[in-house]
Design a protein around this motif. Structure first.
Motif, PDB file in Angstrom:
ATOM      1  N   LEU A 605      19.250  10.843 -70.469  1.00  0.00           N
ATOM      2  CA  LEU A 605      18.224  11.502 -69.777  1.00  0.00           C
ATOM      3  C   LEU A 605      17.551  10.528 -68.780  1.00  0.00           C
ATOM      4  O   LEU A 605      16.870   9.449 -69.226  1.00  0.00           O
ATOM      5  CB  LEU A 605      17.104  11.587 -70.954  1.00  0.00           C
ATOM      6  CG  LEU A 605      15.675  12.550 -70.160  1.00  0.00           C
ATOM      7  CD1 LEU A 605      16.171  13.896 -69.576  1.00  0.00           C
ATOM      8  CD2 LEU A 605      14.810  12.782 -71.527  1.00  0.00           C
ATOM      9  N   ASP A 606      18.136  10.745 -67.422  1.00  0.00           N
ATOM     10  CA  ASP A 606      17.507   9.902 -66.350  1.00  0.00           C
ATOM     11  C   ASP A 606      17.508  10.642 -65.181  1.00  0.00           C
ATOM     12  O   ASP A 606      17.883  12.137 -65.165  1.00  0.00           O
ATOM     13  CB  ASP A 606      18.133   8.644 -66.057  1.00  0.00           C
ATOM     14  CG  ASP A 606      19.623   8.929 -65.979  1.00  0.00           C
ATOM     15  OD1 ASP A 606      20.108   9.862 -65.664  1.00  0.00           O
ATOM     16  OD2 ASP A 606      20.570   7.884 -66.464  1.00  0.00           O
ATOM     17  N   LEU A 607      17.033  10.104 -64.050  1.00  0.00           N
ATOM     18  CA  LEU A 607      17.146  10.995 -62.780  1.00  0.00           C
ATOM     19  C   LEU A 607      18.355  11.601 -62.386  1.00  0.00           C
ATOM     20  O   LEU A 607      18.552  12.646 -61.959  1.00  0.00           O
ATOM     21  CB  LEU A 607      16.605   9.853 -61.801  1.00  0.00           C
ATOM     22  CG  LEU A 607      16.274  10.492 -60.372  1.00  0.00           C
ATOM     23  CD1 LEU A 607      15.229  11.659 -60.573  1.00  0.00           C
ATOM     24  CD2 LEU A 607      15.756   9.746 -59.293  1.00  0.00           C
ATOM     25  N   LEU A 620      17.081  18.480 -73.578  1.00  0.00           N
ATOM     26  CA  LEU A 620      16.061  18.373 -74.899  1.00  0.00           C
ATOM     27  C   LEU A 620      16.396  19.470 -75.811  1.00  0.00           C
ATOM     28  O   LEU A 620      16.226  19.287 -77.089  1.00  0.00           O
ATOM     29  CB  LEU A 620      14.556  18.542 -74.281  1.00  0.00           C
ATOM     30  CG  LEU A 620      14.320  17.394 -73.227  1.00  0.00           C
ATOM     31  CD1 LEU A 620      12.878  17.692 -72.812  1.00  0.00           C
ATOM     32  CD2 LEU A 620      14.261  15.913 -73.951  1.00  0.00           C
ATOM     33  N   SER A 621      16.792  20.708 -75.524  1.00  0.00           N
ATOM     34  CA  SER A 621      17.048  21.876 -76.276  1.00  0.00           C
ATOM     35  C   SER A 621      18.264  21.061 -77.160  1.00  0.00           C
ATOM     36  O   SER A 621      18.362  21.487 -78.411  1.00  0.00           O
ATOM     37  CB  SER A 621      17.387  22.895 -75.578  1.00  0.00           C
ATOM     38  OG  SER A 621      17.715  23.908 -76.483  1.00  0.00           O
ATOM     39  N   LEU A 631      19.985   9.600 -77.784  1.00  0.00           N
ATOM     40  CA  LEU A 631      19.452   9.948 -76.279  1.00  0.00           C
ATOM     41  C   LEU A 631      19.088   8.524 -75.676  1.00  0.00           C
ATOM     42  O   LEU A 631      18.376   7.993 -76.014  1.00  0.00           O
ATOM     43  CB  LEU A 631      18.270  10.772 -76.465  1.00  0.00           C
ATOM     44  CG  LEU A 631      17.872  11.417 -75.131  1.00  0.00           C
ATOM     45  CD1 LEU A 631      18.864  12.168 -74.315  1.00  0.00           C
ATOM     46  CD2 LEU A 631      16.514  12.125 -75.334  1.00  0.00           C
ATOM     47  N   VAL A 632      19.861   8.304 -74.483  1.00  0.00           N
ATOM     48  CA  VAL A 632      19.664   7.015 -73.682  1.00  0.00           C
ATOM     49  C   VAL A 632      19.136   7.594 -72.447  1.00  0.00           C
ATOM     50  O   VAL A 632      19.215   8.391 -71.967  1.00  0.00           O
ATOM     51  CB  VAL A 632      21.021   6.540 -73.448  1.00  0.00           C
ATOM     52  CG1 VAL A 632      20.640   5.299 -72.731  1.00  0.00           C
ATOM     53  CG2 VAL A 632      21.822   6.160 -74.815  1.00  0.00           C
ATOM     54  N   THR A 638       9.913   7.981 -72.820  1.00  0.00           N
ATOM     55  CA  THR A 638       8.691   7.453 -73.317  1.00  0.00           C
ATOM     56  C   THR A 638       7.552   8.784 -73.442  1.00  0.00           C
ATOM     57  O   THR A 638       6.633   8.339 -74.012  1.00  0.00           O
ATOM     58  CB  THR A 638       8.201   6.341 -72.867  1.00  0.00           C
ATOM     59  OG1 THR A 638       7.674   6.652 -71.398  1.00  0.00           O
ATOM     60  CG2 THR A 638       9.487   5.202 -72.487  1.00  0.00           C
ATOM     61  N   LYS A 639       7.934   9.812 -72.695  1.00  0.00           N
ATOM     62  CA  LYS A 639       6.946  10.734 -72.276  1.00  0.00           C
ATOM     63  C   LYS A 639       7.006  11.926 -73.025  1.00  0.00           C
ATOM     64  O   LYS A 639       7.754  12.735 -72.655  1.00  0.00           O
ATOM     65  CB  LYS A 639       6.772  10.798 -70.763  1.00  0.00           C
ATOM     66  CG  LYS A 639       6.565   9.523 -70.045  1.00  0.00           C
ATOM     67  CD  LYS A 639       6.603   9.788 -68.545  1.00  0.00           C
ATOM     68  CE  LYS A 639       7.025   8.510 -67.683  1.00  0.00           C
ATOM     69  NZ  LYS A 639       6.997   8.575 -66.309  1.00  0.00           N
ATOM     70  N   GLY A 640       6.075  12.334 -73.773  1.00  0.00           N
ATOM     71  CA  GLY A 640       5.993  13.892 -74.337  1.00  0.00           C
ATOM     72  C   GLY A 640       7.303  14.452 -75.064  1.00  0.00           C
ATOM     73  O   GLY A 640       7.358  15.788 -75.208  1.00  0.00           O
ATOM     74  N   LEU A 641       8.001  13.450 -75.825  1.00  0.00           N
ATOM     75  CA  LEU A 641       9.000  14.042 -76.692  1.00  0.00           C
ATOM     76  C   LEU A 641       8.449  13.822 -78.239  1.00  0.00           C
ATOM     77  O   LEU A 641       7.825  13.134 -78.431  1.00  0.00           O
ATOM     78  CB  LEU A 641      10.284  13.069 -76.382  1.00  0.00           C
ATOM     79  CG  LEU A 641      10.932  12.936 -75.103  1.00  0.00           C
ATOM     80  CD1 LEU A 641      12.092  11.914 -75.288  1.00  0.00           C
ATOM     81  CD2 LEU A 641      11.450  14.251 -74.806  1.00  0.00           C
ATOM     82  N   ASP A 642       8.811  14.822 -78.789  1.00  0.00           N
ATOM     83  CA  ASP A 642       8.249  15.051 -80.082  1.00  0.00           C
ATOM     84  C   ASP A 642       9.201  15.842 -81.082  1.00  0.00           C
ATOM     85  O   ASP A 642       9.462  17.048 -81.030  1.00  0.00           O
ATOM     86  CB  ASP A 642       6.805  16.112 -80.278  1.00  0.00           C
ATOM     87  CG  ASP A 642       6.213  16.043 -81.550  1.00  0.00           C
ATOM     88  OD1 ASP A 642       6.850  15.170 -82.587  1.00  0.00           O
ATOM     89  OD2 ASP A 642       5.415  16.686 -81.826  1.00  0.00           O
TER      90      ASP A 642
END
Length: 824
Positions: A605-607, A620-621, A631-632, A638-642
């Motif tokens: 998960l990067d640009l 994310l799904s 997930l690398v 770092t943001k908003g993942l739960d």
């Protein structure tokens, strides 16, 4: 207004001009013009622009003859008075022009540029046209294209834009080059049964006739599917989408076209709401824990006498549930809108879906990943008050709110809230607080790791402060362990970029059917190629940076100017074939992990992997559905993942964060490490975090391991006070760029010398930044430190005047000068 009066209008132009430009209002528009409407105006020799009417008056400009406005595009204002006041504040505070704010604020599809080629769309559209619209269509059909001047000649009138706008909205024409109005409503073909077959007896006769024809079997099937989809024999009959019927027939459109040709099915084009949501099942309001309820009560108590409150809650403490309750309070009051700001909309899908389930279709979402048509529709719906809750990234600040009551800024510490380029270079968190105050609304800031400035304001009693120290449901914060890379290398326990311990913990988590998140703050495969013989490193020809190798495309890329080149086979300096790859990015971590643990399911998960509109949603799904084991990612993770099932978080190289030449480096390092650590063990069991570092005793690493934000704050605030940094002073950074290195230095020196005459020791530099050339422009920075107080606005005005003079007299505009107030 009286018809015969002569009126003038001050227009906000979408240009970086220092002041408004005044135009004369044609007499025929006296009755219809209003502040906040879009006006077509000429600026320069022959260029047409969409401007916004800011003021209507009877005073002619003193220093130039006012041109006539070309026309209006609206029958009502699309920009509110409050919005324009906000634009003016932003222009003043961030040292830019209102025109630059206007360009950032208004969706591109609602702006007209000065290009005038008009073309006829091949797509037909049912509907009536005025006689003048039909003249334009007939001429286009004959000639192919028309210019605006040719349309004016055809219609024998100057103001033709309203007809063009109307035909675009009817989807009959597209406007290119000279006048580009990019917004096109979305249409879809729906099918209806011919009125003759609405009668049941006639329909039976039709089926009997078709069934007797052996060639009509597929038409019978298509008609049956149509009747089933339309709900003809149910309580409510509905039109059937042609695309949906084709899908039911497994992509075979031929029988449908035959039914249309025979007049049995009637096609009709209807305008589609691009923003229609599949909301799924609604959810009841969350039940708050005792600690959450106490926090909510404290927030409401602070709101009685404070405009802004900071909610400092550890990761997983349930801040979102408190936000939901606050939103519900606003909606139950019967009036008001809520703005919910998020740092990166791409990574907060979970929150968006959750709010939609709670509040339904009054929730609107606005961000740059929407296309121009979608953004224009959201703008219009917000203006009409159809959305009560707006969720978005920083650009959602500019929406036309009419009754804003609450602003929530989640993860308020995030530097993603800062706009870097182009101007206005605003901080969305700070701007949102001002927007709320202008609307007499309240602001709630939320974070597990607040910015030093926000926490300072809370401790100084400028903001209210509410603290949540425990995770929701009594879950413990994750156990954080430090891995000493120096010892791991000495013991030869490294497996590529993984220590033995981290690799074993990953294997254990996967064996337990749990998931892992790995954080590395660098994308690509490897940061550098290097010659073993002479030390040569391939560099970008446009920027002073080394090129990053991306294995999936087998190319070297510059992450600043997007230069792409094939990897060299020999050293360009000495001709050696001994070229090695140094370092590691997310792409290499992904590859290494697959080789070290066969069968493991890894995704990045990067640009590079989330550029397309829905790529991040799919990633994310898949992770949530446990289709991915590891997930690398870069800062995105770092943001908003739960996620319920994340048992382990690994930080591959913490030192790259700590060793950065910026006064915020330690603050940012703590925030990133604490936030990524918080992704572990959020449900069911305590999580584990492993941080790989060469400096395990570094004080910031120790504060992260102890979850000691207050300790970090105390250390940082002493440093900021001693060395005169925010929150004790205001920072302004001036960046001077030129394609000639010597002139960049000379210009920066001259500008700094002029500023020092009035501002003295407040001026620092000029100096070369770490990366001193980007896109072939050489860069010099001047930093200004200004004490807070009443003189701050005066210094900013002086700064703007000096830079305006500098731009006028130096090198005929070849210098590029940017002003960044409150640089991140």
């Amino acid at each position: 207004m009286t018809d015969r009066k002569t009126y003038f209008a001050d227009i906000i132009l979408p240009l970086a001009v220092p002041q408004y430009y005044t135009y004369r209002v044609p007499m025929e528009l006296n009755e219809s013009i209003a502040i906040g409407m879009r006006a077509i105006v000429q600026f320069g020799k022959a260029r047409l622009y969409t401007g916004i009417v800011r003021k209507i008056h009877e005073v002619a400009p003193a220093h130039y003859e006012a041109k006539y406005m070309e026309g209006l595009l609206d029958d009502r204002a699309i920009v509110t008075e409050g919005q324009m006041q906000f634009w003016e504040w932003m222009a003043g505070y961030y040292c830019c022009t209102v025109g630059e704010v206007f360009v950032a604020a208004l969706p591109g599809s609602l702006r007209l540029a000065s290009e005038t080629k008009i073309v006829l769309l091949s797509e037909e559209n049912e509907g009536s046209h005025s006689p003048k619209e039909q003249v334009i269509l007939d001429a286009l059909s004959a000639r192919g294209t028309l210019t605006l001047s040719e349309v004016s000649e055809l219609l024998h009138q100057k103001n033709v834009q309203p007809y063009i706008k109307s035909l675009i909205e009817k989807n009959r024409i597209a406007v290119e080059e000279e006048l580009k109005f990019r917004y096109k409503p979305k249409y879809e073909t729906v099918l209806e049964l011919h009125e003759a077959y609405q009668d049941e007896e006639n329909l039976k006769s039709l089926f009997a006739q078709l069934e007797n024809d052996k060639r009509a079997i597929k038409r019978v099937d298509a008609l049956l599917k149509f009747i089933q989809l339309s709900g003809k024999y149910s309580a409510k009959e509905i039109p059937v989408k042609k695309s949906e019927l084709i899908q039911q027939l497994e992509g075979n459109a031929s029988p449908i076209e035959t039914l249309i040709k025979n007049g049995i099915l009637i096609p009709r084009k209807v305008r589609v709401d691009r923003l229609a949501l599949d909301l799924g099942e609604s959810s009841p309001m969350p039940v708050l824990s005792e600690e959450q309820q106490s926090a909510l009560d404290q927030i409401n108590h602070h709101f009685e006498n404070k405009e802004t409150v900071l909610l400092h809650g550890v990761t997983g403490s349930g801040k979102t549930e408190i936000y939901v309750k606050l939103i519900d309070q606003v909606l139950k009051s019967g009036q008001g809108q809520v703005l919910y700001l998020l740092p990166e909309i791409a990574l907060t899908t979970q929150i968006i879906n959750r709010l939609r389930r709670f509040f339904g279709d009054v929730v609107g979402v606005y961000h740059s990943r929407f296309n121009e048509q979608e953004r224009a529709e959201i703008w219009t719906k917000t203006l009409k008050g159809e959305y009560k809750i707006l969720i978005g990234a920083r650009s959602s600040l500019f929406l036309p709110f009419h009754d804003l009551k609450l602003v929530i800024i989640d993860e308020e510490h995030e530097n993603s809230f800062k706009q870097y380029d182009p101007s206005p270079r605003y901080q969305a968190r700070d701007s949102a607080i001002v927007l709320a105050m202008m609307n007499k609304a309240k602001t709630l800031l939320g974070s597990a790791t607040p910015s030093i400035e926000s926490y300072y304001n809370a401790l100084q009693d400028k903001y209210g402060l509410v603290v949540l120290k425990k995770r929701f449901g009594g879950m413990l914060l994750p156990e954080i362990q430090c891995i000493d890379l120096k010892k791991s290398h000495q013991r030869k326990e490294m497996h590529e970029s993984f220590s033995h311990d981290l690799l074993e913990f990953i294997r254990t988590a996967i064996g337990n059917k749990e998931q892992v998140i790995l954080f590395q703050n660098r994308r690509g495969y490897t940061p550098q190629w290097k010659c073993e013989t002479c030390g040569w490193v391939p560099k970008c020809k446009n920027c002073d940076v080394s090129l990053t190798y991306h294995k999936h495309s087998h190319s070297l890329q510059c992450h600043y100017c997007n230069l792409n080149m094939s990897p060299p086979k020999v050293c360009s300096a000495c001709g050696s074939h001994k070229l090695n790859m140094l370092g590691f990015g997310t792409e290499k971590i992904e590859e290494d992990l697959v080789q070290l643990i066969p069968g493991i399911r890894v995704q990045r998960l990067d640009l590079d992997t989330s550029r397309s509109k829905n790529a991040y949603l799919q990633l994310l799904s898949d992770f949530e559905d446990h289709k991915i084991d590891v997930l690398v990612g870069t800062q995105m993770v770092t943001k908003g993942l739960d996620f319920d099932n994340v048992a382990l978080v690994g930080v591959l190289n913490a030192d790259s964060l700590l060793n950065f030449p910026d006064f915020r480096a330690f603050e940012r390092s703590f925030q990133l490490l604490a936030q990524v650590s918080g992704r572990s063990g959020r449900k069911n069991k305590r999580g584990l975090v492993q941080i790989q570092t060469w400096e395990p005793n570094h004080w910031v690493i120790q504060k992260v391991m102890q979850n000691d934000y207050e300790g970090l704050y105390k250390q940082e605030i002493i440093e900021r006070r001693n060395f005169h940094y925010p929150p004790f002073i205001k920072l302004i950074r001036i960046t001077i760029r030129h394609k000639d290195r010597l002139k960049a230095a000379e210009g920066a020196d001259a500008l700094a010398k002029t500023l020092r005459k009035e501002m003295g020791k407040r001026i620092l530099g000029p100096e070369e930044p770490v990366i001193s050339r980007i896109r072939n422009y050489y860069i010099r920075n001047i930093t200004i430190k200004i004490e807070k107080g009443s003189t701050y606005p005066q210094w900013k005005k002086h700064l703007m005047d000096v830079i305006l003079d500098f731009r006028k007299i130096n090198d005929k505009g070849k210098y590029l000068v940017d002003i960044d107030v409150d640089p991140a």
